[in-house]
Design a protein around this motif. Structure first.
Motif, mmCIF file in Angstrom:
data_model
loop_
_atom_site.group_PDB
_atom_site.id
_atom_site.type_symbol
_atom_site.label_atom_id
_atom_site.label_comp_id
_atom_site.label_asym_id
_atom_site.label_seq_id
_atom_site.Cartn_x
_atom_site.Cartn_y
_atom_site.Cartn_z
ATOM 1 N N PHE A 1 0.754 -0.795 -0.092
ATOM 2 C CA PHE A 1 0.536 0.210 -0.235
ATOM 3 C C PHE A 1 0.883 1.095 0.167
ATOM 4 O O PHE A 1 0.434 2.419 -0.918
ATOM 5 N N GLY A 2 2.023 1.215 1.290
ATOM 6 C CA GLY A 2 3.011 2.571 0.991
ATOM 7 C C GLY A 2 3.320 2.937 -0.588
ATOM 8 O O GLY A 2 3.579 4.216 -1.015
ATOM 9 N N ALA A 3 3.496 1.572 -1.390
ATOM 10 C CA ALA A 3 4.231 2.497 -2.524
ATOM 11 C C ALA A 3 3.253 2.925 -3.676
ATOM 12 O O ALA A 3 3.924 3.277 -4.472
ATOM 13 N N LEU A 4 1.659 2.830 -3.120
ATOM 14 C CA LEU A 4 1.016 3.410 -4.617
ATOM 15 C C LEU A 4 0.885 4.319 -4.058
ATOM 16 O O LEU A 4 0.238 6.013 -3.544
ATOM 17 N N LYS A 5 2.050 5.882 -4.706
ATOM 18 C CA LYS A 5 1.925 7.342 -4.738
ATOM 19 C C LYS A 5 0.688 8.218 -4.922
ATOM 20 O O LYS A 5 0.230 8.783 -4.646
ATOM 21 N N ALA A 6 0.002 7.657 -5.313
ATOM 22 C CA ALA A 6 -1.698 8.471 -6.390
ATOM 23 C C ALA A 6 -2.290 7.711 -4.610
ATOM 24 O O ALA A 6 -3.330 8.937 -5.180
ATOM 25 N N ARG A 7 -2.896 7.138 -4.156
ATOM 26 C CA ARG A 7 -3.557 7.445 -2.816
ATOM 27 C C ARG A 7 -2.678 7.960 -1.867
ATOM 28 O O ARG A 7 -2.028 7.729 -0.966
ATOM 29 N N PRO A 8 -2.671 9.775 -1.622
ATOM 30 C CA PRO A 8 -2.291 10.190 -0.475
ATOM 31 C C PRO A 8 -2.092 9.932 0.942
ATOM 32 O O PRO A 8 -1.557 9.465 1.814
ATOM 33 N N LEU A 9 -3.178 8.753 0.484
ATOM 34 C CA LEU A 9 -3.139 8.415 2.807
ATOM 35 C C LEU A 9 -2.554 6.895 2.309
ATOM 36 O O LEU A 9 -2.300 6.442 3.944
ATOM 37 N N TRP A 10 -1.979 6.120 1.540
ATOM 38 C CA TRP A 10 -1.514 5.031 1.632
ATOM 39 C C TRP A 10 0.236 5.688 1.256
ATOM 40 O O TRP A 10 1.336 4.796 2.091
ATOM 41 N N SER A 11 0.246 6.875 1.052
ATOM 42 C CA SER A 11 1.653 6.873 0.150
ATOM 43 C C SER A 11 2.850 7.476 1.700
ATOM 44 O O SER A 11 2.569 8.660 1.771
ATOM 45 N N SER A 12 3.308 6.462 2.769
ATOM 46 C CA SER A 12 3.530 7.426 3.794
ATOM 47 C C SER A 12 4.537 6.158 3.941
ATOM 48 O O SER A 12 4.464 5.182 4.610
ATOM 49 N N PRO A 13 5.870 6.300 5.195
ATOM 50 C CA PRO A 13 6.942 5.597 4.840
ATOM 51 C C PRO A 13 6.135 5.399 6.280
ATOM 52 O O PRO A 13 6.909 4.293 7.108
ATOM 53 N N MET A 14 5.253 5.488 7.217
ATOM 54 C CA MET A 14 4.897 4.955 8.145
ATOM 55 C C MET A 14 3.873 3.294 8.293
ATOM 56 O O MET A 14 4.089 2.672 9.154
ATOM 57 N N MET A 15 3.981 3.084 6.925
ATOM 58 C CA MET A 15 2.755 2.123 6.860
ATOM 59 C C MET A 15 3.098 1.011 7.098
ATOM 60 O O MET A 15 2.860 0.146 8.123
ATOM 61 N N PRO A 16 4.673 0.029 6.674
ATOM 62 C CA PRO A 16 4.966 -1.064 7.041
ATOM 63 C C PRO A 16 5.067 -1.773 8.840
ATOM 64 O O PRO A 16 4.777 -2.231 9.461
ATOM 65 N N VAL A 17 5.086 -0.227 9.736
ATOM 66 C CA VAL A 17 5.629 -0.862 10.760
ATOM 67 C C VAL A 17 4.364 -0.572 11.312
ATOM 68 O O VAL A 17 4.299 -0.879 12.172
ATOM 69 N N ILE A 18 3.862 0.895 10.837
ATOM 70 C CA ILE A 18 2.290 0.594 11.579
ATOM 71 C C ILE A 18 1.177 -0.773 11.154
ATOM 72 O O ILE A 18 1.264 -0.843 11.995
ATOM 73 N N PHE A 19 2.004 -1.444 10.137
ATOM 74 C CA PHE A 19 1.048 -2.611 9.947
ATOM 75 C C PHE A 19 1.841 -3.881 10.904
ATOM 76 O O PHE A 19 0.954 -4.485 11.637
ATOM 77 N N LEU A 20 3.214 -3.706 10.779
ATOM 78 C CA LEU A 20 4.104 -4.580 11.424
ATOM 79 C C LEU A 20 3.001 -4.665 13.102
ATOM 80 O O LEU A 20 2.952 -5.531 13.931
#
Lengths: 347, 414
Positions: B180-199
């Motif tokens: 999800f974080g790699a898809l920069k087209a979606r502003p709410l996904w495109s975040s470096p926090m994504m892997p950490v939050i998910f983990l």
């Protein structure tokens, strides 16, 4: 009528008599219809002998998933002799997608300029000339068999500005005069065939690719329909084709371009607002236009380097999500509550 | 035809990734979480959690298979799945990377299962009844060595595998966040926090799942009653995971819900979707954040922590909260239009493609796999006894003695 009369009758008829009367009226009404149907069924029987199935089909469903044959994607009339048998279909797609065997790229797009391509196709949208007639949308649908509800190109129509009080104005409301200080903006939208397309890079099975001449395409034989590219496109230019059930998008009408023709939307543009050509050729119309006029691209902040350029849009040409700033008077978006100013938090 | 309310047609601004893609990070979160719990006894020397090791590895494998089926359930041409291996877009595509990590993980889990069940399989291959003799003989791959050095080697291998597995668990679930974080087209996904939050929320849900599975299996089928020390320990672990999770939620809120701190597209999307009148406001504030705080409070109450009902209610609430977090992240970001105005309409359906039916089916497959393993693998030593010729007599395996001898030296306690 029968029921009305009987209701008015003070003596009162029995229920059975009313029903009998109703049936009589119904039978009378059905007679002309039956005669009409008999007349209609006559001619096709005489016409039979062309070898084709009858043209008329019983009420085809408009839902492309329930009725995949409605647009010819899976048309039973296209037999093996039409070049669409199972065996020849694969060869046909190769011919359509890349007849000249150009190099294709799934990632590392910086290699394309390094490879000295012969052509680099771009489109210029001269929005000063766009009248918002939507002819390009129709011709695209017709050329590419795009199913109902999805679009490879579309023209959003916005209105910016407001109705302002003006003693000389021509709008009279509650005894006051107003003037429409508004501008209508037509935004033809299409796949930008980006120089660095994020949609191509995220494909897990290398089904989508960028051709050496800049056209981004999907190979429907390989796509698994996972939807990653659809979500990765910042311009919403991709969709899952509900009939073929793979990712689909604008191809710049690649089969026409390879044959030396212009894309369908360009040929049908009444105001010549859409201009297509080779940016590597300094004498092409697109090169002249881009050298002469200031131009911009949609969403440059994503760093995708779009190859569809817009002339005549001062400032931001992206859709402003605030309907109070930019009112969408015509949109193809059926799934969003556009045009609802209350639906967005505007602070 | 009413296009506006039709869920049949695609069109612009369609929510393409729906409920199966919500289940996908949820299931893979349970993989990562349950694996880490299972490795506690091997890698971190927490002997208290040793009874969980076998259970955790089986649950891990079941969730791992379910996690890979979820994105396939979303794909429209899922019968072309083999292209993910033959035409893998490695390492450019996040999903292409995922399949590599997934295969590596499956291999690691299978190898770890072999070594975990080796002693019991050898015993049953020699003393088993009927078809079990053949089946467990197959599972031993011909090895009959139960000598002291070989058991010590098993232990070393298990420690190494568990350590490598934790790295893979982080890579696996971090990568799901990156899909999800790699898809920069979606502003709410495109975040470096994504892997950490998910983990981190994966660890919360994994611990919660282990509480539930431990209660069900041990309470329903085990010889010994449910050990409230283990429940207590798992709740204590969950407390710290929830602390970190809430901290990350707070950071996310600050960096996307405050106009002064967030970029405009992120703020616009976040505020329109999750604030007062947004479509997911209840789901975010009450279900995702609220339930997590309730669980956090529960983990502080000692009687609740040690009680069967208390810990299981907390685990259930944590699972609901984490599922809501996945829903908010996956669906929420897709409600923000890319090329038009307003918010995208989306109501999950109960039947058909991309519906709750698919999610329930995925969980049913996981439950089926776990149940199947109850029949085919000796989860508990007492089962080994009842499946063998000796009847109810508990076998004294040479490995059991050796394992206990090795235990105190390694762990220092017990």
């Amino acid at each position: 009528m029968a029921t009305k009369n009987s209701d008015l009758d003070p003596g009162g008829l029995s229920r059975r008599a009313i029903l009998k009367g109703l049936m009589g009226v119904a039978a009378g009404a059905a007679m002309p219809l039956a005669a009409h149907a008999a007349l209609q069924s006559g001619p096709p029987a005489r016409k039979a002998g062309t070898g084709l199935p009858p043209e008329t089909q019983p009420e085809p469903s408009l839902d492309p998933r329930k009725n995949p044959s409605w647009e010819g994607w899976n048309n039973p009339r296209l037999g093996p002799t039409n070049g669409w048998s199972d065996a020849s279909e694969s060869a046909a797609w190769t011919t359509i997608l890349n007849p000249d065997g150009l190099a294709i790229y799934h990632d590392r797009f910086y290699r394309i300029p390094e490879s000295h391509p012969k052509h680099h196709w771009v489109m210029v949208m001269d929005t000063r000339k766009c009248v918002g007639c939507q002819a390009c949308v129709v011709s695209c649908k017709s050329e590419n068999n795009v199913p109902l509800g999805v679009y490879r190109t579309w023209v959003d129509v916005y209105q910016t500005g407001d109705t302002v009080p003006d003693p000389e104005g021509d709008v009279v409301l509650d005894g006051r005069r107003y003037r429409m200080d508004a501008k209508v903006v037509n935004m033809p939208k299409i796949c930008n065939h980006c120089a660095h397309p994020p949609c191509v890079e995220v494909c897990p099975v290398k089904a989508t690719f960028k051709r050496q001449d800049g056209i981004v395409m999907v190979d429907p034989r390989l796509c698994i329909g996972c939807g990653t590219c659809v979500n990765a496109c910042p311009y919403d230019a991709r969709f899952i084709n509900p009939v073929s059930q793979v990712a689909d998008k604008c191809t710049f009408c690649v089969e026409r371009v390879d044959a030396g023709l212009l894309p369908a939307c360009v040929t049908s543009c009444v105001g010549r607002a859409r201009v297509f050509g080779d940016i590597l050729d300094p004498n092409s119309e697109v090169s002249h236009l881009l050298a002469r006029y200031p131009h911009s691209v949609r969403h440059p902040e994503f760093g995708t380097d779009p190859q569809v350029f817009y002339i005549g849009e001062s400032g931001d040409i992206s859709t402003d999500p605030d309907p109070n700033v930019q009112h969408m008077v015509f949109t193809y978006t059926s799934n969003a509550n556009s045009n609802v100013p209350g639906g967005v938090d505007v602070i | 035809m009413d296009f506006a309310n039709s869920t049949q047609l695609f069109g612009l601004e369609h929510v393409y990734w729906q409920l199966p893609l919500v289940a996908y990070p949820f299931l893979s979160g349970l993989v990562a979480g349950s694996f880490i719990v299972g490795s506690l006894s091997h890698v971190f020397g927490l002997k208290r959690f040793e009874p969980l090791a076998k259970m955790a590895i089986i649950v891990t494998l079941a969730f791992l298979i379910g996690a890979a089926l979820a994105p396939l359930a979303e794909a429209w041409q899922r019968e072309r799945f083999w292209e993910l291996i033959t035409r893998d877009h490695f390492p450019y595509s996040p999903l292409g990377m995922f399949i590599i990590v997934w295969i590596a993980y499956v291999i690691l889990v299978l190898v770890e299962m072999y070594f975990l069940f080796r002693q019991d399989n050898i015993y049953l291959a020699q003393h088993g009844r009927g078809w079990r003799k053949t089946w467990h003989g197959l599972l031993t791959f011909g090895s009959r060595n139960l000598s002291e050095p070989s058991l010590k080697r098993d232990h070393t291998i298990l420690v190494c595998l568990a350590a490598a597995g934790i790295v893979l668990a982080f890579a696996f679930h971090g990568y799901v966040g990156f899909v999800f974080g790699a898809l920069k087209a979606r502003p709410l996904w495109s975040s470096p926090m994504m892997p950490v939050i998910f983990l981190i929320s994966a660890i919360v849900s994994g611990i919660a799942a282990m509480i539930t599975v431990y209660t069900l299996i041990q309470g329903g089928l085990g010889e010994k009653p449910v050990d409230s020390d283990i429940l207590d320990g798992l709740m204590g672990l969950m407390k710290w995971a929830i602390f970190v999770d809430l901290f990350l939620d707070l950071i996310e809120l600050l960096t996307s819900g405050v106009r002064s701190y967030a970029s405009l597209p992120v703020y616009r999307g976040f505020s329109a979707i999750f604030f007062s009148s947004g479509p997911l406001a209840f789901n975010y504030w009450v279900v995702q954040i609220g339930l997590l705080i309730v669980v956090l409070v529960m983990t502080f109450v000692r009687p609740l922590r040690r009680s069967l009902a208390g810990s299981n209610i907390a685990a259930f609430l944590a699972l609901v909260s984490v599922f809501a977090m996945r829903y908010n992240t996956v669906i929420g970001a897709e409600l923000q239009p890319k090329a038009s105005q307003g918010l995208v309409r989306y109501t999950p359906t109960w039947f058909g493609m991309d519906s709750w039916q698919v999610v329930i089916g995925l969980f049913a497959i996981v439950v089926f796999l776990v149940s199947l393993s109850l029949l085919l693998l000796p989860w508990e030593r007492s089962w080994t006894a009842s499946w063998s010729n000796e009847g109810a007599a508990v076998p004294v395996l040479p490995g059991a003695a050796a394992g206990h001898a090795a235990g105190p030296k390694k762990g220092g306690t017990s």
